[in-house]
Scaffold this active site. Structure first.
Site, PDB file in Angstrom:
ATOM      1  N   LYS A 113       0.836  -1.189   0.000  1.00 54.12           N
ATOM      2  CA  LYS A 113       0.000   0.000   0.000  1.00 54.12           C
ATOM      3  C   LYS A 113       0.878   1.249   0.000  1.00 54.12           C
ATOM      4  CE  LYS A 113      -4.093  -1.842   0.025  1.00 54.12           C
ATOM      5  NZ  LYS A 113      -5.079  -1.594  -1.048  1.00 54.12           N
ATOM      6  N   ASP A 144      -0.069  -0.350  -4.666  1.00 53.54           N
ATOM      7  CA  ASP A 144      -1.474   0.030  -4.795  1.00 53.54           C
ATOM      8  C   ASP A 144      -1.682   1.376  -4.126  1.00 53.54           C
ATOM      9  OD1 ASP A 144      -4.209   0.209  -4.985  1.00 53.54           O
ATOM     10  OD2 ASP A 144      -4.638  -1.432  -3.603  1.00 53.54           O
ATOM     11  N   GLU A 170      -1.070  -0.320  -9.190  1.00 49.41           N
ATOM     12  CA  GLU A 170      -2.521  -0.463  -9.144  1.00 49.41           C
ATOM     13  C   GLU A 170      -3.201   0.863  -8.794  1.00 49.41           C
ATOM     14  OE1 GLU A 170      -5.750  -2.888  -6.401  1.00 49.41           O
ATOM     15  OE2 GLU A 170      -3.853  -3.846  -6.906  1.00 49.41           O
ATOM     16  N   ASP A 196      -8.441  -0.959 -10.442  1.00 43.85           N
ATOM     17  CA  ASP A 196      -9.244  -1.642  -9.433  1.00 43.85           C
ATOM     18  C   ASP A 196     -10.536  -0.864  -9.201  1.00 43.85           C
ATOM     19  OD1 ASP A 196     -10.387  -2.875  -7.252  1.00 43.85           O
ATOM     20  OD2 ASP A 196      -8.803  -2.398  -5.844  1.00 43.85           O
ATOM     21  N   LYS A 220     -12.856  -8.223  -8.302  1.00 43.91           N
ATOM     22  CA  LYS A 220     -13.317  -8.687  -6.997  1.00 43.91           C
ATOM     23  C   LYS A 220     -14.759  -9.169  -7.123  1.00 43.91           C
ATOM     24  CE  LYS A 220     -10.134  -5.601  -4.620  1.00 43.91           C
ATOM     25  NZ  LYS A 220      -9.910  -4.476  -3.702  1.00 43.91           N
TER      26      LYS A 220
END
Length: 335
Positions: A113, A144, A170, A196, A220
């Site tokens: 992250k 991400d 991401e 995403d 997802k």
């Protein structure tokens, strides 16, 4: 209602087995220390409804559609029985990286992250450097940003992080137009851009692919309405995919694993190892990474754990009311 959508159970049918749990996290993640989820049992087994608290009823209805799909309809054929997964490194200090990675035994890939609003870029660089040191030169690192940078910030950050040999970045920026622009700016660097939020929180999940704004998609199951709808999006997009979780319990992770098992081509390690971020789970046999992968199987909650981590009357009532609203939205959309 699409031809292969599971018939919508009544609200009473869902509530008959519904349980709401509050699971502590090992490390603060996405701004929370506790993950709440509603579980219920359908003819095919236990399933999960767990949209994040800030999501509105329209978004939540997609998560309910996914729960119904997994609990009331037989899944598509599985092409594999184990799914390679990545480690997930929250916004921790560099000294904590080793302990985080130790919770993901055998994982060759780490998602880190970055782009937190309260931290400088130097903190992201230090964290990624620590991950590279821990994984060694053969490890894979993806970062991400959750759409946290504007285009100029993203370009600067990607340059700063590029020496650590990134697998991809991401959601560096929030919008499809920004993703397209940053993709052009860093194309010469050979670092792919993944989408995403531009897939799972978009009115049109295919817009980012149609705009050529991403090199791969993070998919997802819950936010996209279930396994079948996610597979249709994957087929229509024509891009490589990474199947990931939404910080689910092991019941929800089983849904993601079954989606990953049904994807024709799975070229990247998936973000389905996140049970390792939970300090507790709803089953005695959680879907934790073993040798860098998780199994494809249904998960049976343990009654004692459901009781121990019961969210309490106030939060249970909140989830029941939310379920009712999401059910009404879904019923209206299918009528």
């Amino acid at each position: 209602m699409t031809d292969d959508a599971a018939p919508l159970p009544t609200l009473d049918d869902l509530l008959a087995t519904a349980r709401v749990v509050a699971l502590p996290l090992v490390t603060r993640f996405r701004g929370i220390d506790v993950r709440e989820a509603m579980l219920f049992e359908g003819p095919e087994g236990w399933t999960e409804f767990s949209p994040f608290a800030e999501y509105d009823d329209d978004e939540a209805s997609a998560w309910l559609a996914a729960a119904v799909d997994f609990g009331w309809t037989a899944p598509p054929p599985a092409l594999r029985d184990r799914i390679p997964v990545n480690a997930t490194v929250p916004a921790v200090d560099p000294d904590s990286v080793g302990a985080v990675l130790a919770r993901f035994p055998g994982c060759r890939t780490a998602k880190v992250k970055v782009g937190g609003g309260d931290e400088p870029l130097s903190a992201d660089v230090a964290r990624v450097r620590a991950v590279r040191h821990a994984l060694g030169p053969e490890g894979r690192i993806r970062v991400d940003a959750n759409g946290g940078w504007n285009v100029d910030e993203a370009e600067h950050a990607i340059h700063a992080l590029a020496p650590f040999d990134l697998e991809y970045v991401e959601q560096p920026c929030a919008t499809v137009a920004e993703l397209a622009e940053i993709g052009v700016r860093v194309k010469y660097m050979g670092i792919p851009i993944a989408a995403d939020e531009s897939v799972r929180r978009a009115d049109d999940p295919l817009a980012v692919a149609e705009a050529g704004a991403a090199d791969l998609l993070v998919i997802k199951a819950q936010p996209l309405g279930g396994i079948r709808r996610a597979l249709r999006i994957i087929a229509a997009a024509g891009l490589p995919v990474v199947v990931s979780s939404a910080l689910d319990t092991s019941v929800g992770l089983a849904m993601g694993a079954r989606l990953a098992a049904s994807v024709p081509s799975l070229d990247y390690d998936c973000g389905l190892g996140t049970a390792s971020l939970l300090a507790a789970d709803v089953t005695r046999d959680p879907l934790l990474p073993v040798d860098g992968a998780i199994e494809v199987r249904r998960v049976l909650p343990d009654p004692a754990l459901l009781q121990r981590y019961d969210a309490g009357p106030e939060r249970t009532d909140w989830w029941i009311e939310r379920l009712g609203r999401a059910h009404a939205v879904l019923a209206d959309a299918r009528s």
